[in-house]
Design a protein around this motif. Structure first.
Motif, PDB file in Angstrom:
ATOM      1  N   ILE A  13       0.968  25.426 -31.927  1.00  0.00           N
ATOM      2  CA  ILE A  13       1.847  24.296 -32.257  1.00  0.00           C
ATOM      3  C   ILE A  13       3.295  24.757 -32.356  1.00  0.00           C
ATOM      4  O   ILE A  13       4.224  24.042 -31.957  1.00  0.00           O
ATOM      5  N   GLY A  14       3.509  25.967 -32.883  1.00  0.00           N
ATOM      6  CA  GLY A  14       4.861  26.526 -32.938  1.00  0.00           C
ATOM      7  C   GLY A  14       5.478  26.658 -31.560  1.00  0.00           C
ATOM      8  O   GLY A  14       6.670  26.366 -31.361  1.00  0.00           O
ATOM      9  N   LEU A  15       4.689  27.071 -30.572  1.00  0.00           N
ATOM     10  CA  LEU A  15       5.190  27.150 -29.195  1.00  0.00           C
ATOM     11  C   LEU A  15       5.562  25.768 -28.668  1.00  0.00           C
ATOM     12  O   LEU A  15       6.572  25.608 -27.965  1.00  0.00           O
ATOM     13  N   PHE A  16       4.754  24.759 -29.018  1.00  0.00           N
ATOM     14  CA  PHE A  16       5.077  23.384 -28.615  1.00  0.00           C
ATOM     15  C   PHE A  16       6.415  22.945 -29.216  1.00  0.00           C
ATOM     16  O   PHE A  16       7.243  22.318 -28.533  1.00  0.00           O
ATOM     17  N   LEU A  17       6.638  23.267 -30.492  1.00  0.00           N
ATOM     18  CA  LEU A  17       7.885  22.865 -31.152  1.00  0.00           C
ATOM     19  C   LEU A  17       9.090  23.576 -30.557  1.00  0.00           C
ATOM     20  O   LEU A  17      10.169  22.976 -30.402  1.00  0.00           O
ATOM     21  N   ILE A  18       8.932  24.853 -30.224  1.00  0.00           N
ATOM     22  CA  ILE A  18      10.036  25.582 -29.594  1.00  0.00           C
ATOM     23  C   ILE A  18      10.359  24.971 -28.236  1.00  0.00           C
ATOM     24  O   ILE A  18      11.533  24.792 -27.878  1.00  0.00           O
ATOM     25  N   THR A  19       9.323  24.608 -27.479  1.00  0.00           N
ATOM     26  CA  THR A  19       9.541  23.939 -26.191  1.00  0.00           C
ATOM     27  C   THR A  19      10.259  22.612 -26.388  1.00  0.00           C
ATOM     28  O   THR A  19      11.177  22.261 -25.629  1.00  0.00           O
ATOM     29  N   LEU A  20       9.863  21.867 -27.418  1.00  0.00           N
ATOM     30  CA  LEU A  20      10.510  20.586 -27.721  1.00  0.00           C
ATOM     31  C   LEU A  20      11.974  20.791 -28.076  1.00  0.00           C
ATOM     32  O   LEU A  20      12.855  20.039 -27.622  1.00  0.00           O
ATOM     33  N   ALA A  21      12.259  21.816 -28.878  1.00  0.00           N
ATOM     34  CA  ALA A  21      13.642  22.097 -29.277  1.00  0.00           C
ATOM     35  C   ALA A  21      14.502  22.452 -28.072  1.00  0.00           C
ATOM     36  O   ALA A  21      15.640  21.971 -27.941  1.00  0.00           O
ATOM     37  N   VAL A  22      13.974  23.272 -27.187  1.00  0.00           N
ATOM     38  CA  VAL A  22      14.729  23.672 -25.995  1.00  0.00           C
ATOM     39  C   VAL A  22      14.966  22.469 -25.082  1.00  0.00           C
ATOM     40  O   VAL A  22      16.039  22.333 -24.467  1.00  0.00           O
ATOM     41  N   SER A  23      13.983  21.569 -24.991  1.00  0.00           N
ATOM     42  CA  SER A  23      14.129  20.409 -24.106  1.00  0.00           C
ATOM     43  C   SER A  23      15.223  19.458 -24.568  1.00  0.00           C
ATOM     44  O   SER A  23      15.724  18.647 -23.775  1.00  0.00           O
ATOM     45  N   MET A  24      15.642  19.561 -25.845  1.00  0.00           N
ATOM     46  CA  MET A  24      16.730  18.701 -26.329  1.00  0.00           C
ATOM     47  C   MET A  24      18.078  19.090 -25.730  1.00  0.00           C
ATOM     48  O   MET A  24      19.070  18.362 -25.895  1.00  0.00           O
ATOM     49  N   ILE A  25      18.140  20.203 -25.029  1.00  0.00           N
ATOM     50  CA  ILE A  25      19.374  20.590 -24.326  1.00  0.00           C
ATOM     51  C   ILE A  25      19.699  19.568 -23.243  1.00  0.00           C
ATOM     52  O   ILE A  25      20.878  19.288 -22.973  1.00  0.00           O
ATOM     53  N   ILE A  26      18.673  18.985 -22.628  1.00  0.00           N
ATOM     54  CA  ILE A  26      18.899  18.037 -21.530  1.00  0.00           C
ATOM     55  C   ILE A  26      19.647  16.790 -21.999  1.00  0.00           C
ATOM     56  O   ILE A  26      20.654  16.406 -21.379  1.00  0.00           O
ATOM     57  N   PRO A  27      19.233  16.114 -23.080  1.00  0.00           N
ATOM     58  CA  PRO A  27      20.049  14.972 -23.539  1.00  0.00           C
ATOM     59  C   PRO A  27      21.444  15.382 -24.001  1.00  0.00           C
ATOM     60  O   PRO A  27      22.402  14.603 -23.854  1.00  0.00           O
ATOM     61  N   MET A  28      21.590  16.600 -24.540  1.00  0.00           N
ATOM     62  CA  MET A  28      22.937  17.063 -24.916  1.00  0.00           C
ATOM     63  C   MET A  28      23.820  17.225 -23.680  1.00  0.00           C
ATOM     64  O   MET A  28      24.994  16.833 -23.680  1.00  0.00           O
ATOM     65  N   ALA A  29      23.253  17.785 -22.610  1.00  0.00           N
ATOM     66  CA  ALA A  29      24.002  17.925 -21.357  1.00  0.00           C
ATOM     67  C   ALA A  29      24.340  16.550 -20.779  1.00  0.00           C
ATOM     68  O   ALA A  29      25.432  16.345 -20.227  1.00  0.00           O
ATOM     69  N   THR A  30      23.408  15.605 -20.926  1.00  0.00           N
ATOM     70  CA  THR A  30      23.646  14.239 -20.441  1.00  0.00           C
ATOM     71  C   THR A  30      24.805  13.593 -21.184  1.00  0.00           C
ATOM     72  O   THR A  30      25.665  12.926 -20.581  1.00  0.00           O
TER      73      THR A  30
END
Length: 484
Positions: A13-30
């Protein structure tokens, strides 16, 4: 459940959360691209909190020589969906300034690819928020494909073992290792998303709208960038592209991969695909002809409008092209029935899925033959697989609890104070992961924002149960599950 097992589940689950955190870079770039920097800090803080939580779970490491048993997978599957939703709701909470109930509802709707929404004013909403909603669909869609292909057959849930032999045979003959199969599915999923975005753009959408709708369509999610959904775009090409991408998202991804790797008849020979496509075409013609006879649309326009709405409901996507509740009582009742159909196994679609109807038909024919010929030994098969007692028992059990769950949630919604149409169709659309219900409140022209918080939490539970095939969650509430 032993401590090493709990640590292993926490690590994953920790790996899932880290993946989720990294994916938030995309809306920030948007947001940077659209020069809307005021919302960046909402994603930045959400990403930081999510990353720290994930790091805390991953930090202790995964215990050596600890393998998860099938019973442990029930806990992992349910816990990962709930915990990821808890953190994925943070950006909506900070940007929209809505209650956590609304934020969690919207997030669960996104990540289970349901498509029900509590948000309005989407045409002028933050681009970062819009892309994040679509990403929740996209991530939840690929997550469910992985679960349907790898986990549910192992857990023997709802007759899914029918596809276990097929998956293992395909894996051994075409690609020798399971991680290669997963990689191939992800590549196909990404490729179809990119092709869908390109097609939407060429059909008349802006690049931003095209990307959002491609992610929503391939994941059969249904979040749009407009309150009017697909009705915001008048180009017929946009509507037909949506139909094609929704259908692709509802096909078995293992068969899509096999087809692309040279097994060109993999899709063509599959009974499930035959039934799904045939059912769609017949329903298009029936609904399109009905709409043509009861409106001023030409037959081709009526067929296009019917194709979009029928495909959207059957594939559990939730896009809308106009308000089909205004087409007459026949259409309304038919669309309610279509809510329960679903796409193919191993796809992103929800609901009962077409194979269960096909198996039920085979069982009905066999039982009728047995009545006529009591001493005959009747062979029961589906898609070249024998229907043994375990598969039949699992399928019947799932179907019973599926309908019971809808009935219980609908009764709970009536107890809260909702009218019976909103309660029944809201429960059905939540458990089937379709999106819009029926009636003026939650129909294709409305949303779920006016419902009381207790109703939203009840529907959220329904979305989770429906996405995880009911039994995967219910088994956690049995006393025997917690005994060694």
């Amino acid at each position: 459940m032993s401590l090493p097992t709990v640590r292993t589940i926490g690590f994953i689950i920790g790996l899932f959360l880290i993946t989720l955190a990294v994916s938030m870079i995309i809306p920030m770039a948007t947001l940077l691209l659209f020069e809307r920097t005021d919302d960046i800090f909402a994603f930045l803080w959400s990403s930081l909190v999510t990353f720290i939580a994930g790091l805390a779970l991953v930090g202790p490491g995964r215990p050596a020589n600890t393998q998860l048993r099938p019973r442990d997978m029930y806990m992992l599957t349910t816990a990962s969906w709930v915990i990821v939703c808890c953190f994925a709701a943070l950006p909506m909470l900070l940007i929209q300034h809505i209650s956590y109930t609304d934020a969690f509802f919207e997030t669960m709707s996104g990540i289970t690819t349901t498509g029900s929404t509590v948000l309005t004013g989407l045409d002028h909403a933050s681009p970062g928020l819009l892309i994040w909603r679509s990403m929740l669909h996209w991530l939840g869609g690929i997550g469910f494909i992985g679960m349907a292909v790898a986990i549910l057959p192992l857990l023997r849930v709802g007759g899914m073992r029918l596809f276990q032999t097929e998956s293992s045979d395909w894996g051994e003959k075409v690609m020798p290792r399971s991680h290669m199969v997963a990689k191939a599915i992800v590549l196909v999923y990404v490729g179809l998303t990119l092709l869908g975005a390109l097609a939407f753009w060429l059909a008349g959408m802006t690049p931003f709208d095209a990307i959002n709708h491609a992610m929503a369509a391939i994941s059969t999610g249904g979040f749009s960038t407009s309150d009017a959904s697909l009705a915001n775009w008048k180009q017929p090409a946009v509507h037909w592209v949506a139909v094609v991408v929704m259908i692709l998202g509802s096909l078995p991804f293992t068969l899509l991969v096999a087809t692309l790797r040279g097994h060109r008849t993999a899709l063509v020979r599959d009974h499930q695909v035959h039934g799904f496509i045939g059912f769609l075409v017949v329903t298009w013609l029936v609904v399109g002809t009905w709409l043509w006879a009861h409106s001023e649309n030409t037959w081709l326009d009526a067929l296009r409008i019917a194709a979009v709405n029928v495909t959207s409901v059957v594939t559990t996507t939730g896009f809308a092209l106009g308000d089909y509740t205004l087409w007459g009582s026949f259409a309304v009742m038919l669309f309610f029935y279509l809510t329960f159909v679903g796409g193919c196994s191993g796809s992103t679609a929800g609901s009962l899925k077409i194979f269960r109807f096909q198996v039920a038909w085979q069982l009905l024919k066999a039982n009728l033959q047995q009545l006529v010929h009591p001493r005959a030994v009747i062979k029961q098969q589906y898609n070249k697989h024998n229907l043994d007692d375990e598969i039949v028992r699992s399928l019947i059990t799932f179907s019973f609890f599926f309908t019971t769950t809808i009935a219980v949630i609908a009764l709970g919604l009536c107890l809260i104070g909702l009218d019976w149409v909103t309660a029944l169709t809201g429960a059905a659309t939540a458990v089937c992961n379709v999106g819009p219900g029926l009636g003026p409140t939650i129909g294709p022209a409305g949303n779920f924002s006016s419902l009381p918080d207790s109703a939203k939490w009840l529907l959220t539970i329904g979305m989770l149960l429906g996405r995880l095939e009911i039994l995967t969650v219910l088994v956690l509430f049995t006393p025997k599950f917690w005994k060694h």
